[in-house]
Design a protein around this motif. Structure first.
Motif: not given
Length: 309
Positions: A27-30, A106-108, A162-165
């Protein structure tokens, strides 16, 4: 069958009460989160100079039993957080006083645009409001449906992550409780055991299921009409459910659950149903039997080969 996922957590300063980052494989999210007391360190992080979504989280000033959340977006999150840290003005503008923690997504690869952020903000406000686990400070979400179809598909995946982390980090306000079937009694199903409790002399009868670690009392279940026990945290929970309309008056002496409601434990559910402190492990019975919740749980442990106490 659910598929497992790996989440990488990193304690930035080695403290469980300090800054924490989280990432999901592929996942590109951070995600970055920390207490308001560490805000100076948060805004110095490189993530805060990117486009992102942020959550301000704290107790609701009007009801300490509830969580209040503000959901925002910005091209420069650091500057926006500084604004939110200022004293709140009488008209509600300027800073926000209630929050104690901040969470930034944010996005990595830095491919998250302003349009993406606005779209995510709108969707997240709607999800948090519908979940009903917090007080959302934003009010009505704006509709940013003009995003191209391919981008909407990408953002749908981003939202799922987002809802997972966030619940892993202790933020469950985006988690929608899985509901029991709407017809009483609870039909037996393979993945969720049905339970019931009754106090015939007080006209109380309730049904529930245990789903995803939560104890869900079913719509239509009948509870006591008022709290009769001593001072307890469950008294505040009972009064909160009455005030929110989840428990509605049903005659002079009873309430009914107007909708399914998820509790953190069988005892919390039993106490609200009975209007006093109650041991849910012995009050709830497996539906259609005399087996208590405690005995049922012990049987599960023995079936898995774990020693029961």
């Amino acid at each position: 069958m659910s598929i497992g996922r790996s989440i990488r957590l990193f304690l930035v300063d080695g403290s469980s009460n300090g800054l924490l980052t989280a990432e999901i494989m592929n996942w590109t999210g951070h995600v970055l989160t920390g207490p308001r007391s560490k805000l100076a360190e948060v805004v110095r992080r490189p993530e805060c100079a990117r486009t992102g979504i942020y959550f301000l989280i704290g107790p609701d000033p009007d009801n300490a039993l509830l969580t209040r959340v503000y959901i925002g977006e910005s091209d420069d999150v650091a500057e926006r957080l500084k604004q939110h840290n200022r004293p709140e003005t009488p008209d509600g503008r300027g800073g926000k006083d209630f929050w104690e923690r901040v969470c930034l997504v944010t996005s990595k690869d830095m491919n998250l645009t302003k349009a993406h952020a606005k779209y995510l903000e709108s969707k997240l406000i709607g999800i948090a409001t519908a979940a009903g686990r917090c007080v959302v400070s934003n009010g009505t979400a704006h509709d940013y449906g003009a995003l191209p179809e391919s981008d909407r598909a990408d953002m749908a995946y981003f939202l799922d992550q987002i809802r997972t982390v966030l619940p892993v980090l202790g933020f469950d306000f985006l988690h929608e409780a899985r509901r029991a079937p709407s017809t009483l009694p609870v039909p037996p199903v393979a993945d969720a055991q049905g339970f019931e409790m009754s106090v015939p002399r007080h006209g109380i009868q309730a049904f529930a299921k245990e789903v995803d670690g939560e104890f869900v009392v079913q719509q239509g279940s009948r509870a006591r009409g008022s709290w009769i026990g001593g001072i307890s945290g469950y008294q505040g929970l009972f009064e909160q459910l009455v005030a929110s309309g989840i428990l509605q008056a049903d005659g002079a002496d009873h309430c009914r659950f107007a909708e399914d409601h998820a509790f953190s434990s069988p005892s919390a559910a039993a106490s609200v149903v009975c209007g006093r402190i109650a041991n849910g492990r012995t009050s709830w019975l497996v539906q259609g039997s005399l087996q208590t919740y405690a005995d049922w749980q012990d049987a599960q442990l023995k079936a898995d080969g774990a020693p029961a106490e």
